[in-house]
Design a protein around this motif. Structure first.
Motif, PDB file in Angstrom:
ATOM      1  N   THR A  14       0.848  -1.186   0.000  1.00  0.00           N
ATOM      2  CA  THR A  14       0.000   0.000   0.000  1.00  0.00           C
ATOM      3  C   THR A  14       0.887   1.240   0.000  1.00  0.00           C
ATOM      4  O   THR A  14       1.854   1.309   0.750  1.00  0.00           O
ATOM      5  N   HIS A  15       0.551   2.207  -0.860  1.00  0.00           N
ATOM      6  CA  HIS A  15       1.211   3.514  -0.857  1.00  0.00           C
ATOM      7  C   HIS A  15       0.229   4.537  -0.337  1.00  0.00           C
ATOM      8  O   HIS A  15      -0.950   4.542  -0.731  1.00  0.00           O
ATOM      9  N   VAL A  16       0.706   5.412   0.516  1.00  0.00           N
ATOM     10  CA  VAL A  16      -0.161   6.425   1.112  1.00  0.00           C
ATOM     11  C   VAL A  16       0.653   7.686   1.414  1.00  0.00           C
ATOM     12  O   VAL A  16       1.842   7.605   1.718  1.00  0.00           O
ATOM     13  N   ASN A  17       0.005   8.838   1.291  1.00  0.00           N
ATOM     14  CA  ASN A  17       0.568  10.106   1.758  1.00  0.00           C
ATOM     15  C   ASN A  17      -0.187  10.526   2.998  1.00  0.00           C
ATOM     16  O   ASN A  17      -1.379  10.249   3.140  1.00  0.00           O
ATOM     17  N   PHE A  18       0.513  11.185   3.903  1.00  0.00           N
ATOM     18  CA  PHE A  18      -0.127  11.722   5.105  1.00  0.00           C
ATOM     19  C   PHE A  18       0.684  12.920   5.583  1.00  0.00           C
ATOM     20  O   PHE A  18       1.827  13.108   5.169  1.00  0.00           O
ATOM     21  N   THR A  19       0.075  13.716   6.422  1.00  0.00           N
ATOM     22  CA  THR A  19       0.789  14.850   7.006  1.00  0.00           C
ATOM     23  C   THR A  19       0.987  14.599   8.491  1.00  0.00           C
ATOM     24  O   THR A  19       0.183  13.931   9.139  1.00  0.00           O
ATOM     25  N   ALA A  20       2.091  15.114   9.001  1.00  0.00           N
ATOM     26  CA  ALA A  20       2.403  15.003  10.430  1.00  0.00           C
ATOM     27  C   ALA A  20       3.133  16.277  10.845  1.00  0.00           C
ATOM     28  O   ALA A  20       3.684  16.994  10.015  1.00  0.00           O
ATOM     29  N   GLU A  25       6.251  23.389  19.765  1.00  0.00           N
ATOM     30  CA  GLU A  25       5.394  24.541  19.511  1.00  0.00           C
ATOM     31  C   GLU A  25       5.852  25.294  18.264  1.00  0.00           C
ATOM     32  O   GLU A  25       7.043  25.500  18.046  1.00  0.00           O
ATOM     33  N   GLY A  26       4.904  25.644  17.407  1.00  0.00           N
ATOM     34  CA  GLY A  26       5.205  26.399  16.194  1.00  0.00           C
ATOM     35  C   GLY A  26       5.656  25.549  15.014  1.00  0.00           C
ATOM     36  O   GLY A  26       5.992  26.092  13.970  1.00  0.00           O
ATOM     37  N   SER A  27       5.681  24.231  15.188  1.00  0.00           N
ATOM     38  CA  SER A  27       6.119  23.376  14.079  1.00  0.00           C
ATOM     39  C   SER A  27       5.057  23.354  12.979  1.00  0.00           C
ATOM     40  O   SER A  27       3.876  23.554  13.226  1.00  0.00           O
TER      41      SER A  27
END
Length: 114
Positions: A14-20, A25-27
């Protein structure tokens, strides 16, 4: 984010994109690419193993599902390690050989992928 499952050499990936984002603080949020090997719960408690997880930068590339192959970056016959032919234009990928599946450039081999 899109999730693409594909068979590769008798295995399912499985290929997937995600945000993290870091807990600092402030990242800012960062876009990632992950490849999962769907191995079943006997091999791993969650049923999958992470084979690649990379933050994506400006040098990332998109999937090439349905694109015509030019043969310029093929290292072996029917294999192009610079591109993923299972994913479409929405899924971002890291450059190079960091992930396992999707490199077969035989026309229509991934047409039945989700």
């Amino acid at each position: 984010m899109p999730v693409v499952m594909m068979p590769e050499s008798g295995r399912l990936y499985t290929h997937v994109n995600f945000t993290a984002r870091s807990s600092k603080e402030g990242s800012k949020e960062q876009l990632f690419f992950a490849e999962l090997y769907n191995c079943g719960k006997r091999r791993a408690p969650g049923g999958f193993l992470v084979t690649c997880c990379e933050p994506l930068g400006s040098d990332s590339t998109v999937g090439h599902k349905g694109f015509q192959v030019d043969g310029a970056s093929a290292l072996r016959k029917n294999v192009d390690f610079a591109r993923c032919f299972a994913c479409g234009l929405v899924t971002r990928h890291p450059r190079g050989e960091k992930y396992i599946a999707g490199h077969c450039n035989v026309p229509h081999i991934y047409t039945s992928t989700c």
